[in-house]
Motif scaffolding. Sequence first.
Motif, PDB file in Angstrom:
ATOM      1  N   PRO A 176      18.436 -67.139 -28.479  1.00  0.00           N
ATOM      2  CA  PRO A 176      19.640 -66.561 -27.875  1.00  0.00           C
ATOM      3  C   PRO A 176      19.299 -65.411 -26.937  1.00  0.00           C
ATOM      4  N   THR A 177      20.142 -65.207 -25.933  1.00  0.00           N
ATOM      5  CA  THR A 177      19.988 -64.097 -24.997  1.00  0.00           C
ATOM      6  C   THR A 177      20.458 -62.806 -25.657  1.00  0.00           C
ATOM      7  N   GLN A 178      19.624 -61.768 -25.621  1.00  0.00           N
ATOM      8  CA  GLN A 178      19.970 -60.486 -26.229  1.00  0.00           C
ATOM      9  C   GLN A 178      20.873 -59.688 -25.293  1.00  0.00           C
ATOM     10  N   ILE A 179      21.957 -59.144 -25.857  1.00  0.00           N
ATOM     11  CA  ILE A 179      22.888 -58.342 -25.058  1.00  0.00           C
ATOM     12  C   ILE A 179      23.250 -57.060 -25.813  1.00  0.00           C
ATOM     13  N   LYS A 180      23.794 -56.089 -25.078  1.00  0.00           N
ATOM     14  CA  LYS A 180      24.165 -54.802 -25.667  1.00  0.00           C
ATOM     15  C   LYS A 180      25.622 -54.477 -25.355  1.00  0.00           C
ATOM     16  N   LEU A 181      26.162 -53.475 -26.064  1.00  0.00           N
ATOM     17  CA  LEU A 181      27.522 -53.017 -25.789  1.00  0.00           C
ATOM     18  C   LEU A 181      27.643 -52.583 -24.336  1.00  0.00           C
ATOM     19  N   GLY A 182      28.757 -52.963 -23.711  1.00  0.00           N
ATOM     20  CA  GLY A 182      28.995 -52.627 -22.322  1.00  0.00           C
ATOM     21  C   GLY A 182      28.371 -53.596 -21.348  1.00  0.00           C
ATOM     22  N   GLU A 183      27.537 -54.488 -21.849  1.00  0.00           N
ATOM     23  CA  GLU A 183      26.874 -55.456 -20.987  1.00  0.00           C
ATOM     24  C   GLU A 183      27.764 -56.676 -20.780  1.00  0.00           C
ATOM     25  N   VAL A 184      27.677 -57.264 -19.590  1.00  0.00           N
ATOM     26  CA  VAL A 184      28.517 -58.414 -19.247  1.00  0.00           C
ATOM     27  C   VAL A 184      27.721 -59.705 -19.393  1.00  0.00           C
ATOM     28  N   MET A 185      28.281 -60.648 -20.131  1.00  0.00           N
ATOM     29  CA  MET A 185      27.711 -61.998 -20.215  1.00  0.00           C
ATOM     30  C   MET A 185      28.429 -62.847 -19.174  1.00  0.00           C
ATOM     31  N   VAL A 186      27.684 -63.441 -18.252  1.00  0.00           N
ATOM     32  CA  VAL A 186      28.290 -64.290 -17.238  1.00  0.00           C
ATOM     33  C   VAL A 186      27.871 -65.730 -17.497  1.00  0.00           C
ATOM     34  N   ASN A 237      28.474 -69.162 -15.737  1.00  0.00           N
ATOM     35  CA  ASN A 237      28.978 -69.630 -14.444  1.00  0.00           C
ATOM     36  C   ASN A 237      30.128 -70.625 -14.574  1.00  0.00           C
ATOM     37  N   ASP A 238      31.158 -70.385 -13.775  1.00  0.00           N
ATOM     38  CA  ASP A 238      32.341 -71.263 -13.716  1.00  0.00           C
ATOM     39  C   ASP A 238      33.059 -71.386 -15.059  1.00  0.00           C
ATOM     40  N   PHE A 239      32.795 -70.426 -15.957  1.00  0.00           N
ATOM     41  CA  PHE A 239      33.450 -70.484 -17.267  1.00  0.00           C
ATOM     42  C   PHE A 239      34.117 -69.150 -17.621  1.00  0.00           C
ATOM     43  N   ALA A 240      33.318 -68.088 -17.757  1.00  0.00           N
ATOM     44  CA  ALA A 240      33.904 -66.791 -18.139  1.00  0.00           C
ATOM     45  C   ALA A 240      32.910 -65.654 -17.945  1.00  0.00           C
ATOM     46  N   GLU A 241      33.464 -64.448 -17.799  1.00  0.00           N
ATOM     47  CA  GLU A 241      32.691 -63.213 -17.878  1.00  0.00           C
ATOM     48  C   GLU A 241      33.149 -62.481 -19.134  1.00  0.00           C
ATOM     49  N   ILE A 242      32.195 -62.074 -19.955  1.00  0.00           N
ATOM     50  CA  ILE A 242      32.547 -61.456 -21.235  1.00  0.00           C
ATOM     51  C   ILE A 242      31.792 -60.139 -21.381  1.00  0.00           C
ATOM     52  N   THR A 243      32.549 -59.080 -21.703  1.00  0.00           N
ATOM     53  CA  THR A 243      31.961 -57.757 -21.911  1.00  0.00           C
ATOM     54  C   THR A 243      32.149 -57.343 -23.357  1.00  0.00           C
ATOM     55  N   LEU A 244      31.060 -56.875 -24.000  1.00  0.00           N
ATOM     56  CA  LEU A 244      31.154 -56.391 -25.380  1.00  0.00           C
ATOM     57  C   LEU A 244      31.678 -54.958 -25.372  1.00  0.00           C
ATOM     58  N   ASN A 245      32.738 -54.735 -26.123  1.00  0.00           N
ATOM     59  CA  ASN A 245      33.360 -53.402 -26.131  1.00  0.00           C
ATOM     60  C   ASN A 245      32.950 -52.547 -27.325  1.00  0.00           C
ATOM     61  N   THR A 263      36.074 -58.041 -23.939  1.00  0.00           N
ATOM     62  CA  THR A 263      36.967 -58.296 -22.811  1.00  0.00           C
ATOM     63  C   THR A 263      36.500 -59.562 -22.126  1.00  0.00           C
ATOM     64  N   LEU A 264      37.429 -60.474 -21.879  1.00  0.00           N
ATOM     65  CA  LEU A 264      37.090 -61.782 -21.327  1.00  0.00           C
ATOM     66  C   LEU A 264      37.850 -62.031 -20.036  1.00  0.00           C
ATOM     67  N   LYS A 265      37.111 -62.373 -18.982  1.00  0.00           N
ATOM     68  CA  LYS A 265      37.723 -62.767 -17.713  1.00  0.00           C
ATOM     69  C   LYS A 265      37.486 -64.257 -17.509  1.00  0.00           C
ATOM     70  N   SER A 266      38.548 -65.013 -17.309  1.00  0.00           N
ATOM     71  CA  SER A 266      38.431 -66.454 -17.140  1.00  0.00           C
ATOM     72  C   SER A 266      37.949 -66.807 -15.733  1.00  0.00           C
TER      73      SER A 266
END
Length: 203
Positions: free
Chosen positions: A58-68, A70-78, A113-116
């Motif tokens: 799995p890709t490691q992510i941190k708080l405040g970081e955006v998971m992109v 493509n053509d699906f969603a942008e997700i930010t950990l709050n 937070t999720l952006k479609s």
Amino acid sequence: MKKFLVLLCMSLFLVACGNSEEKSASEPVKNQEDDSEEANQKVSKKEGNTKPEESKAPTQIKLGEVMVVNDFAEITLNSNNFGQVINPPNPGDFYTYYENKEPNQVYLDSVITLKSLQTSGKVASDFVSLKIIYDDKYEYTTFSTLEENGGKDFTYSNITYIEPLQTGVLHFLASLPSETENDGKPLKAVFTVNGETFEQIIR
């Protein structure tokens, strides 16, 4: 004499036909065995060359970081917060809240937070799934709820759509044993988004 010769010829003819039939009847069985052996050899060779599929880390992510994705969603950990009661961030006069009434249990609330990036509306709960892993071996499922009215209330994520290029705030709640809140043992959140896996080390 002629009758005897005729009978003798017929007998020889029938014996010859019988041998021919026996031979032809036995040949397919031999061929089937040979084919079966060849097939087994091919399968054995194929199995010998087969390598187990390696699972992608799995890709490691941190708080405040955006998971992109493509053509699906942008997700930010709050945030990740423990609580016996989970309220919306800006409670109105009347609002929904979640209380863990199970003995010796507490909620872990993971907020994103999720952006479609979809071209049409999609049910909020269909964007992301999340599980919590405690002490590197204990796995907990979550359920989600969606903020509405600027965080004044919660609504059902499984019947509420997020429209294209619109944003929603999702809360994923996991019911964990109370000792997990302060015992310092490893805790992580694993997100699955459209087949891609992301991992956040909570502690």
